[in-house]
Design a protein around this motif. Structure first.
Motif, PDB file in Angstrom:
ATOM      1  N   TYR A  40      19.541  22.563 109.545  1.00  0.00           N
ATOM      2  CA  TYR A  40      18.129  22.392 109.877  1.00  0.00           C
ATOM      3  C   TYR A  40      17.849  22.851 111.303  1.00  0.00           C
ATOM      4  O   TYR A  40      16.855  23.528 111.561  1.00  0.00           O
ATOM      5  CB  TYR A  40      17.720  20.925 109.693  1.00  0.00           C
ATOM      6  CG  TYR A  40      16.315  20.654 110.138  1.00  0.00           C
ATOM      7  CD1 TYR A  40      15.247  20.923 109.299  1.00  0.00           C
ATOM      8  CD2 TYR A  40      16.050  20.161 111.412  1.00  0.00           C
ATOM      9  CE1 TYR A  40      13.945  20.698 109.708  1.00  0.00           C
ATOM     10  CE2 TYR A  40      14.755  19.939 111.830  1.00  0.00           C
ATOM     11  CZ  TYR A  40      13.711  20.212 110.979  1.00  0.00           C
ATOM     12  OH  TYR A  40      12.422  20.004 111.387  1.00  0.00           O
ATOM     13  N   ARG A  44      15.303  25.633 112.398  1.00  0.00           N
ATOM     14  CA  ARG A  44      14.212  25.235 113.281  1.00  0.00           C
ATOM     15  C   ARG A  44      14.133  26.165 114.490  1.00  0.00           C
ATOM     16  O   ARG A  44      13.061  26.651 114.858  1.00  0.00           O
ATOM     17  CB  ARG A  44      14.378  23.791 113.741  1.00  0.00           C
ATOM     18  CG  ARG A  44      13.216  23.297 114.609  1.00  0.00           C
ATOM     19  CD  ARG A  44      13.534  21.974 115.285  1.00  0.00           C
ATOM     20  NE  ARG A  44      14.739  22.023 116.087  1.00  0.00           N
ATOM     21  CZ  ARG A  44      14.856  22.649 117.265  1.00  0.00           C
ATOM     22  NH1 ARG A  44      13.837  23.292 117.777  1.00  0.00           N
ATOM     23  NH2 ARG A  44      15.993  22.631 117.922  1.00  0.00           N
ATOM     24  N   THR A  48      10.993  28.564 115.182  1.00  0.00           N
ATOM     25  CA  THR A  48      10.258  28.354 116.430  1.00  0.00           C
ATOM     26  C   THR A  48      10.205  29.637 117.259  1.00  0.00           C
ATOM     27  O   THR A  48       9.133  30.042 117.733  1.00  0.00           O
ATOM     28  CB  THR A  48      10.895  27.215 117.244  1.00  0.00           C
ATOM     29  OG1 THR A  48      10.869  26.019 116.456  1.00  0.00           O
ATOM     30  CG2 THR A  48      10.156  26.983 118.547  1.00  0.00           C
ATOM     31  N   ALA A  67      12.135  23.423 105.321  1.00  0.00           N
ATOM     32  CA  ALA A  67      11.482  22.374 104.533  1.00  0.00           C
ATOM     33  C   ALA A  67      12.472  21.691 103.592  1.00  0.00           C
ATOM     34  O   ALA A  67      12.472  20.466 103.461  1.00  0.00           O
ATOM     35  CB  ALA A  67      10.322  22.965 103.735  1.00  0.00           C
ATOM     36  N   ALA A  70      14.846  19.413 105.515  1.00  0.00           N
ATOM     37  CA  ALA A  70      14.129  18.196 105.908  1.00  0.00           C
ATOM     38  C   ALA A  70      14.002  17.258 104.702  1.00  0.00           C
ATOM     39  O   ALA A  70      14.214  16.049 104.821  1.00  0.00           O
ATOM     40  CB  ALA A  70      12.759  18.542 106.484  1.00  0.00           C
ATOM     41  N   LYS A  75      13.265  13.379 105.275  1.00  0.00           N
ATOM     42  CA  LYS A  75      12.089  13.533 106.130  1.00  0.00           C
ATOM     43  C   LYS A  75      10.970  14.177 105.307  1.00  0.00           C
ATOM     44  O   LYS A  75      10.664  15.351 105.458  1.00  0.00           O
ATOM     45  CB  LYS A  75      12.437  14.389 107.345  1.00  0.00           C
ATOM     46  CG  LYS A  75      13.505  13.788 108.217  1.00  0.00           C
ATOM     47  CD  LYS A  75      13.835  14.704 109.382  1.00  0.00           C
ATOM     48  CE  LYS A  75      14.886  14.075 110.263  1.00  0.00           C
ATOM     49  NZ  LYS A  75      15.132  14.877 111.460  1.00  0.00           N
ATOM     50  N   GLY A  77       7.611  13.760 105.003  1.00  0.00           N
ATOM     51  CA  GLY A  77       6.389  14.234 105.653  1.00  0.00           C
ATOM     52  C   GLY A  77       6.629  15.541 106.393  1.00  0.00           C
ATOM     53  O   GLY A  77       5.823  16.474 106.316  1.00  0.00           O
ATOM     54  N   GLU A  78       7.734  15.603 107.107  1.00  0.00           N
ATOM     55  CA  GLU A  78       8.093  16.822 107.825  1.00  0.00           C
ATOM     56  C   GLU A  78       8.324  17.970 106.845  1.00  0.00           C
ATOM     57  O   GLU A  78       7.894  19.098 107.079  1.00  0.00           O
ATOM     58  CB  GLU A  78       9.354  16.568 108.656  1.00  0.00           C
ATOM     59  CG  GLU A  78       9.678  17.635 109.638  1.00  0.00           C
ATOM     60  CD  GLU A  78      10.835  17.243 110.522  1.00  0.00           C
ATOM     61  OE1 GLU A  78      11.613  18.138 110.858  1.00  0.00           O
ATOM     62  OE2 GLU A  78      10.965  16.047 110.893  1.00  0.00           O
ATOM     63  N   SER A  79       8.986  17.667 105.740  1.00  0.00           N
ATOM     64  CA  SER A  79       9.236  18.673 104.725  1.00  0.00           C
ATOM     65  C   SER A  79       7.936  19.252 104.191  1.00  0.00           C
ATOM     66  O   SER A  79       7.797  20.469 104.054  1.00  0.00           O
ATOM     67  CB  SER A  79      10.059  18.056 103.586  1.00  0.00           C
ATOM     68  OG  SER A  79      10.267  18.991 102.560  1.00  0.00           O
ATOM     69  N   ASN A  81       5.033  19.331 105.699  1.00  0.00           N
ATOM     70  CA  ASN A  81       4.390  20.122 106.761  1.00  0.00           C
ATOM     71  C   ASN A  81       4.990  21.522 106.837  1.00  0.00           C
ATOM     72  O   ASN A  81       4.254  22.498 107.021  1.00  0.00           O
ATOM     73  CB  ASN A  81       4.507  19.429 108.109  1.00  0.00           C
ATOM     74  CG  ASN A  81       3.587  18.241 108.236  1.00  0.00           C
ATOM     75  OD1 ASN A  81       2.573  18.165 107.552  1.00  0.00           O
ATOM     76  ND2 ASN A  81       3.936  17.324 109.101  1.00  0.00           N
ATOM     77  N   HIS A  82       6.296  21.636 106.693  1.00  0.00           N
ATOM     78  CA  HIS A  82       6.958  22.957 106.751  1.00  0.00           C
ATOM     79  C   HIS A  82       6.628  23.777 105.511  1.00  0.00           C
ATOM     80  O   HIS A  82       6.562  24.995 105.583  1.00  0.00           O
ATOM     81  CB  HIS A  82       8.471  22.807 106.862  1.00  0.00           C
ATOM     82  CG  HIS A  82       8.923  22.152 108.126  1.00  0.00           C
ATOM     83  ND1 HIS A  82       8.406  22.469 109.356  1.00  0.00           N
ATOM     84  CD2 HIS A  82       9.870  21.197 108.344  1.00  0.00           C
ATOM     85  CE1 HIS A  82       9.001  21.718 110.282  1.00  0.00           C
ATOM     86  NE2 HIS A  82       9.890  20.959 109.686  1.00  0.00           N
TER      87      HIS A  82
END
Length: 84
Positions: A40, A44, A48, A67, A70, A75, A77-79, A81-82
């Motif tokens: 991850y 990331r 970025t 994603a 995550a 995770k 919620g984070e997944s 979002n990605h």
């Protein structure tokens, strides 16, 4: 690991695109080895930097793996979002 050596060579050569591709490869290698957290982190960093320097194709290719990692780490919620 070949991808780690590739990342170092790309940094030394000053090629951001090759560095991003090497980070992607490191993410894949760590994922294949079951090391989700480090996988991850490599994805990331790749996403970025890719986003910052407008390497849109590299960013788009690595966001799904970011994603998924995550998601596997719990995770959710984070997944999501990605994945959007």
């Amino acid at each position: 690991m070949a991808s780690a050596a590739a990342a170092e060579c790309a940094r030394a050569a000053g090629s951001l695109e090759l560095q991003l591709r090497a980070l992607s490869g490191l993410g894949d290698a760590h994922y294949a080895g079951g090391r989700l957290v480090s996988s991850y982190e490599h994805f990331r960093e790749c996403v970025t930097l890719g986003r910052k320097h407008r390497f849109v194709q590299i960013e788009a290719a690595n966001l799904p793996m970011m994603a998924f990692c995550a998601f596997l780490m719990g995770k959710l919620g984070e997944s999501l979002n990605h994945a959007r």
